[in-house]
Design a protein around this motif. Sequence first.
Motif: not given
Length: 579
Positions: A432-437
């Motif tokens: 989730r964190g990488l996709l949001r970034s």
Amino acid sequence: MTSCSDPPPGGPAPSRPGAGAVRAWLFNAVLLGGAVALFTVGIRHLSAPVEIPFLPWWLLGALFCLTEAVPLHVAVRHEAHKFNLSDLPLLLAAAVLPGPGVALAVVTGALGGLIADRRKPPLHAVANLTSMLFYNAFAVVAYRLVLGPGAPTSGRGWLAAAAGTAALMVISNLTVTLGIALESGRWSPVVEPATGVGLVVAAVMSTTLALLVLDLADGHPPALVLLGLLAGLLLAACRVATQAWRRNTKLEILYQIVGERAADTESLGASLLTRVRDLLGCAVAEVVLYRGGAGGPLRLRIAHDNLLHADAPDAAELERTLAGQVAASGRSLVAGQPGGEADGRAHVAGQDRRHAIAVPLRGEGGVIGIVAAAERRSLQRFDAADVELLETVAAHAAAVLDNSILVDRLRYEAASREYDATHDALTGLANRGLLRSQLDSALAQALPRAAPVSVLLIDLDRFKRINDTWGHHVGDAVLQEMATRLRAAVPTGSTVGRLGGDEFAVVLPAGGDRWITEAVAADVRLILAEPVTVEGNDFTCGASVGVALSPDDGVDSPALLRRADEAMYADKSAGVRAA
């Protein structure tokens, strides 16, 4: 002139080594028969063209033996090459001895050749002996045919000396090359250009010395003492100069290795290969580096094409190579030494090599790699001095490489930790964190161009039932397959992520309109609706897909994800009503 029966560089191992050895032994028998015939028919009845009492056969035989047993080492074009001056006693014997004396001197010289070949396999030692007898006998016959009734110091004698030397060079190299071709099954000249130049220079020098000795012996015998003293001093100076060149080259290469500041381990290994080739005068060099957790073994090699080749061999492949033998024993090895631990062919740089050398690279924690070399450009074999030299180079190189490998390992571990922190452990997709970034970055890049950014949210429809009924191991296998299908269904450059559970998301490359985005969503529905086979059972999930585009549905990540989530649940509700 030549004194080596090693196979040509780059020659593959014969398909049937026994057949090659049989051919070589038969060729040796032919050469021996030819030498006996030449001595019997062409030399035995010859008289001495000129009699010089203080040059008896035993003295010339001893000189012949000395020149064969103690070769001359000369640095030619930054490489050490080995030559002998056997032309000198041969021409003297042909000019001042009768036939039987010539035969005795040549046989004595052949014994010197056997002394020089004492460490070679029997086949190679016999090959050198028979070829030496043959080409020396041939050279004597050529000399006497051209000389005829003339005097050795006359113009005709000079011409005869040139003819004898030329015959010696041509026949010697031809017999050695043919013998190697019969054994290895591959035709290739054994003399490199630099070695050929050295052979010609050595032949001219020894021929000139022989003519000078004959002229002085005929008119001014005491001057031979001065000539001998001068020749000895020149030879000693040549040997000292070659040794100094070796030391200077060694120190220069060690200085270069210690001063290396390459950016990565591969560059350091490639630099080491180049320096090892230059130092040992080899066509082939190989470095194997054990990088621990930084990606496994790295093998670098340079062969006849002068190009750097890199690969990552597995343990089973390495075990079959000379580097693998050194790694297993922890000791330096020289392949091709009779009775040695690495006797026979050794696999170096992708091929079997008859003669090769390999030493370990030792770091603080043990062996960190192997450096190997093969196929010398000169006619020399690897010996104990080469082992010592390469071990010294390896010790200095290992200190530099050990630091570089440590840096690589730290980089690899840092990259692994970063990957683990930004990717889903089960599927390998972005978390989730990488996709949001990635979505934030895509929006920032698209804003100046007013290009739309598309987001897809995907929820598997019947996954919970499968996971609860068949167990988590089946559920995990279904999720992994769905992740694989998602990667294949979306355009290149997309970011595919797993948000958690059975929920996935895709950020498409900027620039696609709503029609393109809906088309991708349709493809995703189709590919995820196909059955998944796990342990022989077919499972059908299906998926609901929600779509959102900037700027129509939002201009930041939270707004787009929220709108896509709403669209996904609307798609799921529509699917339920349709069902």
